[in-house]
Design an enzyme around this catalytic site. Structure first.
Site, PDB file in Angstrom:
ATOM      1  CE  LYS A  67      -3.572   2.143   2.640  1.00  0.00           C
ATOM      2  NZ  LYS A  67      -4.881   1.481   4.154  1.00  0.00           N
ATOM      3  CB  SER A 142      -7.946   3.951   3.512  1.00  0.00           C
ATOM      4  OG  SER A 142      -6.906   2.956   3.930  1.00  0.00           O
ATOM      5  CB  SER A 166      -7.648   0.523   6.069  1.00  0.00           C
ATOM      6  OG  SER A 166      -8.577   1.863   6.147  1.00  0.00           O
TER       7      SER A 166
END
Ligand code: GLN
Length: 463
Positions: A67, A142, A166
């Site tokens: 990420k 996210s 997330s």
């Protein structure tokens, strides 16, 4: 094949790293123009070349997606923000360092809601990622890029970060596995801070055993993170097969409200019968403070975010807008650098912390947080595992949740365990409206072994 399947095939000489990489890139070529999971991507030739030297290590040179709020020296780390568009860290995050030491390579950096604030990846400054199950729909967020990449077959495994859901919510919406470890188990060194008292890095994978493997690599104390727990790393893969015979599973009635709809409720019933078929016992419990987790979370996380993001001031990092004085320069840089949602959180957090309101909002939220942690501790006196849905709905359409509160509500079931700091995992739990629907399992602090063992037992039987 999952990551462990690939590693076994590599060790038995049934396949070669080059073949695995070609397979991933073939998939990337096909789906990435639609899915858009990656913000940056390694060159496959480089991965193949460097992989040769890594063949003897545990992870055998396989690429893993990361990420883009987790620092990497060889790729920009943008946090999905214009502010950090061309920011390149000078060090690797501990989790990345440990993956590399175990023989993995960074495949590329995945898309996210700006600074990890969001539940749909629509708040990325670089455009949304789409759900590989239905490109009209969001992948969750996210860590939407990481979940979509794994679900689409573009990546074997990925790292995400979870502050209030997330890792788990995008895993649920994409139909893969996602684990949020106990707060402090995986060091936050190199993870760009959103809400420091909640942030955790966690794996997103195709299978529970892959999740256990990655956790075994990245967990363990790091003195560079003052909140990192002094725990010795364990091998979480070894005890996966013990089963759940005699274990008590608690279903909080607050996690199965009528509003979920008949399809989702029927699936929850199905989960309960599978648990019982496997020798577990299901009891109804109550976590009455569940409804207060959302306001407490948004006060605490926004307060911490407003402090953490103060470092983006137009002096350091990338975006800097010249102006007549320092104040104007900071204001102009932030106006340009931050997106709407990030600005909303900074304003909310700054307000919550302002003199005279501190106790009324932030102080009160902290007290609620303590009570929620007690509520979980009490529940775990009675049951081994708490379970329920990861998110109230399957993947929603892009643009569907324009109202911020509607978006925040997709995290109602992931926020309580985040506030309590306990570990939780989402595994594919079947389908609702033809779309993946996640089952969340929650365990007591540092009981990842137990959590993974339960997830492993249930995995695959739930559809
Ligand atoms: N969706 C939640 C938020 O917007 C959680 C985000 C996260 O876990 N990083 O804050």
């Amino acid at each position: 094949m999952d990551l462990i399947g690939v590693l076994e095939a590599l060790s038995q000489g049934k396949t070669a790293l080059g073949e695995i990489i070609d397979g991933l890139w073939e998939c990337i070529g096909e789906v990435e123009p639609t899915v858009r999971a990656f913000l940056s991507l390694a060159a496959p030739e480089d991965l193949k070349r460097r992989g040769v030297k890594l063949a003897g290590r545990t992870l055998r040179g396989v690429p893993i997606a990361v990420k883009d709020n987790i620092s990497t020296v060889d790729f920009p780390t943008t946090c999905g923000s214009r502010f950090l568009k061309s920011f390149r860290p000078v060090f690797d995050a501990t989790a990345v360092e440990r993956l590399r030491a175990a023989g993995a390579q960074v495949q590329g950096k995945t898309n996210l809601d700006e600074f990890a604030m969001g539940s749909s990846t629509e708040h990325s400054a670089f455009g949304p990622t789409r759900n590989p199950n239905d490109p009209e729909r969001v992948p969750g967020g996210s860590s939407g890029g990481s979940a979509a990449a794994v679900a689409a077959g573009e990546a074997l495994a990925a790292l995400g970060s979870d502050t209030g859901g997330s890792v788990r919510q995008p895993a649920a919406l994409c139909g893969v596995v996602g684990l949020k470890p106990t707060y402090g188990l995986v060091p936050r060194w190199g993870l760009v801070a959103f809400a420091s008292s909640l942030d955790q890095i966690g794996p997103i994978t195709r299978s529970v055993r892959d999740c256990a493997l990655i956790l075994s690599v990245i967990a363990g104390h790091d003195p560079r993170d003052s909140t990192s727990l002094p725990v010795v790393p364990q091998d979480y893969v070894t005890e996966l097969e013990g089963g759940i015979e005699g274990w008590k599973f608690g279903l909080p009635k607050e996690y199965a409200p009528r509003e979920l709809g008949t399809k989702a409720l029927a699936l929850i019933d199905r989960w309960a019968s599978v648990i019982e078929e496997l020798g577990g016992e299901v009891v109804e419990i109550s976590l009455p403070l569940t409804e207060f987790a959302l306001p407490a979370y948004y006060l605490i996380s926004s307060a911490e975010a407003s402090a953490n993001l103060a470092r983006f001031d137009g002096v350091r990092y990338t975006v800097s807008v010249p102006a007549e004085d320092v104040r104007a320069m900071i204001a102009a840089s932030r106006t340009l650098g931050f997106g709407r949602e990030v600005k909303r959180r900074i304003m909310l957090g700054t307000f919550a912390l302002s003199a005279g309101y501190y106790d009324r909002y932030y102080g009160k939220a902290q007290r609620v947080r303590t009570l929620i942690a007690h509520e979980f501790a009490e529940a775990f006196q009675e049951v081994d595992i708490v379970f329920g849905p990861t998110s109230p709905t399957p993947a929603f359409k892009l643009g569907e949740k324009a109202d911020p509160i509607a978006m925040y509500l997709s995290d109602i079931f992931t926020l309580p365990s985040s506030l309590a700091g306990v570990p939780a995992i989402s595994i594919p739990g079947g389908k609702v409206q033809g779309l993946p629907f996640g089952l969340q399992l929650i365990a007591p602090r540092l009981e990842e072994m137990k959590l993974l063992r339960a997830a492993y037992a249930l995995e695959g039987d739930l559809a």
